[in-house]
Design a protein around this motif. Structure first.
Motif: not given
Length: 364
Positions: A47, A15-16, A12, A44, A40
């Motif tokens: 997801r 990705a962010l 995570i 994620e 956010a």
């Protein structure tokens, strides 16, 4: 074929473009993370299918992050609500819940305590059977805090949260007396537990305060099928059979306080079959305010129990014990129930002779 890999906090974070620490704080609902970042991170996590590794978290925190809940009878509507409220509160605090059912059996309860010790839970909320308590002493002495619910074990001097059952019964009895009832009796279950004893004590106190006599015949213990099949809740037919016998003996009270709504349900059927009007000839109160109570042909006056408040209060008290570095004396918290007045007790009673006459005709 590549084996699926468990999603991690680092996935995570990568990705962010955030740190692992920030992601951890966001998923833990820490105030130091902005709402935008938290949203956010949560999106994620959903997801990629991230699931927290509770074992790893337990090792870091030195805690199992699991609470035990030992319950006697989950089919009892009060305990069903209690379980739901406790589970919601426990989950909101980041803990898991281990549910163990004893079915009012001291032997099953001993097995439950062994399961708590093997599972190394952080603490436990317990509805005790009240037959023995040495096994609970073992759990407490092992460093597992206990909060007893609805029934106390005074010998162990632990925290306890429950309903003020004496107050609930007192208010129900006083309500019938205020409506004109003078020849009252109480139908209670015959299990040797403190909740029953407290309700009987409330009945006695209300009668005494009104200057009314309480005889041995005023307090009736209804045989319960829970001795044969303890997983069952109270059964209306138990009170039905008992009430028919009671009236056939020539006992014609003008007010009856029942220890649960199931007993009231069986009693109301007997009174209808005998041609007795409720509340005209006999006023009736229940206890529990189960969902059907307000939808009977004669809606039932009853005592509503604060099951959800009892559950959340017990969890909060247990977590306070776990998080506090200061040892405080155990607390006993009783939450006041609410008398819900409906048609089964609303009007004044007729004269004694009129009630007795109708009872004799109905018992034909």
């Amino acid at each position: 074929m590549t084996e699926a890999r468990r999603a991690t906090l680092r996935d995570i974070a990568t990705a962010l473009g955030l740190s692992v620490n920030t992601v951890s704080r966001a998923l833990g609902d820490k105030d130091s993370v902005s709402p935008k970042t938290r949203a956010a991170v949560q999106a994620e996590a959903a997801r990629i299918g991230y699931v927290p590794n509770t074992l790893a978290r337990s090792l870091v925190l030195g805690s199992a992050m699991t609470l035990g809940l030992v319950i006697t009878n989950p089919s009892n509507p009060f305990y069903a609500q209690l379980i739901s409220s406790i589970e919601l509160r426990v989950r909101a605090q980041g803990y898991s819940l281990l549910l163990l059912v004893t079915d009012e059996s001291a032997e099953n309860e001993q097995r439950a305590t062994e399961a708590l010790l093997r599972s190394a839970v952080d603490g436990a909320v317990v509805v005790p059977v009240q037959a023995e308590w040495d096994h609970w002493r073992r759990v407490r002495d092992a460093g597992i805090p206990l909060v007893f619910v609805n029934r106390d074990v005074p010998e162990l001097d632990c925290d306890m949260v429950g309903v003020d059952n004496e107050r609930g019964s007192y208010e129900a009895t006083s309500h019938l007396i205020a409506g004109g009832a003078r020849r009252l009796l109480v139908l209670e279950e015959d299990l040797p537990i403190t909740t029953t004893a407290d309700r009987v004590a409330g009945f006695r106190r209300a009668m005494s305060d009104a200057g009314l006599k309480v005889s041995d015949d005023s307090i009736r213990a209804v045989p319960t099928k829970r001795y044969d099949s303890l997983a069952l809740p109270w059964q209306p037919e138990e009170a039905y059979r008992f009430a028919r016998t009671l009236v056939s003996e020539g006992n014609h009270p003008d007010g009856i306080v029942t220890g649960n709504d199931y007993f009231a349900l069986g009693l109301l059927r007997v009174l209808a079959e005998l041609g007795l009007e409720v509340p005209g000839d006999v006023a009736v109160t229940g206890y529990g305010d189960h969902p059907y109570a307000g939808y009977l042909q004669t809606p039932l006056t009853t005592v509503r129990l604060p099951a959800a408040e009892v559950g959340t209060t017990a969890v909060d008290l247990l977590l306070q014990r776990l998080r506090s570095t200061v040892t405080e004396r155990p607390r006993k918290t009783l939450i006041r129930p609410e008398l819900v007045v409906r048609a089964s007790s609303r009007t004044a009673r007729p004269s004694q002779s009129a009630a007795a006459g109708r009872a004799e005709r109905g018992g034909g």
